[in-house]
Design an enzyme around this catalytic site. Sequence first.
Site, PDB file in Angstrom:
ATOM      1  CB  CYS A  98      -0.960  -0.026   1.180  1.00  0.00           C
ATOM      2  SG  CYS A  98      -1.994  -1.489   1.136  1.00  0.00           S
TER       3      CYS A  98
ATOM      4  CG  HIS B  63      -1.940   4.403   5.446  1.00  0.00           C
ATOM      5  ND1 HIS B  63      -1.953   4.350   4.066  1.00  0.00           N
ATOM      6  CD2 HIS B  63      -2.034   3.111   5.874  1.00  0.00           C
ATOM      7  CE1 HIS B  63      -2.044   3.073   3.685  1.00  0.00           C
ATOM      8  NE2 HIS B  63      -2.103   2.311   4.758  1.00  0.00           N
TER       9      HIS B  63
ATOM     10  CG  HIS C 188      -6.504   1.247   1.324  1.00  0.00           C
ATOM     11  ND1 HIS C 188      -5.562   1.860   0.509  1.00  0.00           N
ATOM     12  CD2 HIS C 188      -5.801   0.562   2.259  1.00  0.00           C
ATOM     13  CE1 HIS C 188      -4.347   1.544   0.932  1.00  0.00           C
ATOM     14  NE2 HIS C 188      -4.463   0.761   1.985  1.00  0.00           N
TER      15      HIS C 188
END
Lengths: 387, 280
Positions: free
Chosen positions: A148, A281, A315
């Site tokens: 990620c 994040h 996400h």
Amino acid sequence: MGAVCALGTGIEAISAGLRAGHRGLHPSTNPALPYGPQVFGRVDADNTALGSLLEGIVQTLPRSRTALLALLAAKEAVAGFTGLQDTAVISASTVGGMDLSETRYAAWAAGEASDLQDVHEHPVGSHTTHVARMLGSRALRTTISTACSSSANALAMGAELLLAGESDRVLAGGADALCRFTVEGFRALGAMDTAPVRPFSGDRAGMNLGEGAAYLILEREDDAARAGRTPLALLAGWCNSNDAHHQTATSPDGAGPYRAMAGALRMAGATANDVDHINAHGTGTDNNDGTELAAMERLFPVMPPFTSTKGSTGHTLGAAGALEAVIAIICMREGIIPASPNPIVPMAGHRSGPVTTTLRRPVRNVLSSSFGFGGNDTALYLTSPRP
Amino acid sequence: MIVRATSRSGITDGAITFNMPAGADRRMARIQRAACAAAYGAMSKAGITRVDGIFSATTLGCLEDTERFLAEMGAQQGSLLSPLPFMRSTHNTMAGQLALLLKAQGPNLTFSQELFGLHAAVIHARLHLREHPGDAVLAFAADEHTPLLSWIAGQLGSEAIPGEDAEAFVLRATGENGIARIERILLGEAKAGAAWWTDLCGSIPGSIDHTIVVNDLPGGGGAPRTLDLDEAPMDGPMGTRTARVLAWVLGRMQEGAINGRVLLADRGTDQQGGILVAPC
């Protein structure tokens, strides 16, 4: 810069979505997913519609959605630029053409050689080749795959190539399409919320997956000035540090995230007081948000307004770092700090919470964080162009 | 940039023993164990116990776990799956595992682009060493093989060399005891026909004493496959073959059997690249 995500296709649509506080997250009962409703940040166009936006621009239309999204965002990023043959392409993805491979796997595993040409789109770097070919780039191209944090690392590598004089212009970013592989994977990890995501809330229950792509053209500041181009922003600092704690979880005190954020500020010669906004994040998982907030509270005696735009985009995995860098630049340009999902429950043991109503104020300096599997922690520090 | 040490580890079903914390390999996949064994081997030869950066390369990543997860997705429609194959399916599993074992908090990057992940990994290692000239870093390449990969390669009529490999290198900016210097890393769009060879060699000033074409398109063109180092090991999966041949060349240099500058050249369908090495 160019981007596509659940908030819209193109920078203007995404800007409008952020200004209006839109959420691109919607429940889906996709029949391809053999279980109940899940909330996704889906780009509102099927592959045929995405392909039609690329007609006449690419010679061979990819079949993988990851590559289609990448081409759309890259097309917007390079609009107005000519002479791209020497532009290096540093892209990023976690699953590449898995959206295609996962639909073919059962047949291939059973020895049926149907649609076998699709296997060429499986490698994680396949979309990068499509993007480089669209540009006519003959220069270095590579794909970073660090889960990620992938595309945050692509931006950092692009900047390092420029600083070292190894490239004069870089297209950097990343792409990932929603696919069943990642949905099932994060579901197996118990990391998916079946309701809309609530990052940094005491009652958070996991993430919503999204999809998208984002690319930025990087040049040295003096080269851009000589060419008469006003930069959108400066990438003033970056840092990739490994948490070295666990394959998929972050250390309780967020040591890796702390080192990444502190390192990006140090490189830029900035202090905690300089930061106007943090695009966190903020996946909405129990582990990430707790450890990330611990690290932020340690680094920032006075917490700047922070938000998780994953509450608007979902996400987007390998695309997230570049997409959130693009969003940081939109925030500077628009003078807004977008709201994290609301309402939230304060997190026990913490003194800070995210911004829950959109703020309108000058935003000059933004810290953007991306953390991934393998303890891979990256922070980017973006600042407004010098007047 | 100099190479301090290299080490190889083949992937087998048997245990690979190396000096790492007891029990640490229990949850490791074969490709992880191989990458870790190669890395520990190179570090041991270099006489170091810590590294300041890890730069890895893989063509297809952790295929076995990827396939296992895909198979479970198909078999267990709707029920919750075991997360382990998913956790181990990401391309940076090997580099992340090494960071964990070595407590390596520095940069940790994984590159994948056809045959050229290694080239990008070494380029990034050089970028890091340029900023941190006192550091020691690891670069490695790892790829594994599955029956499905063999079958697909066979169906597509492409080169299918069974084999699995991990190859690791300890790199420093400068210093004593280097095996060889990496002078240049070339990476660009593949040129058709003979143009690729003139393009690659033309960008290198000075003489090239030996050349090895590690991978080329079917039919090739423009360069003999191996000019004068025909005993180089050309087996192993395409993704790690360049790393393997590089390690072989470095070993021969260390023995004094190869002197002068050696160019390792690769051409794929998308890119072409070269790694130019010379004795220290």
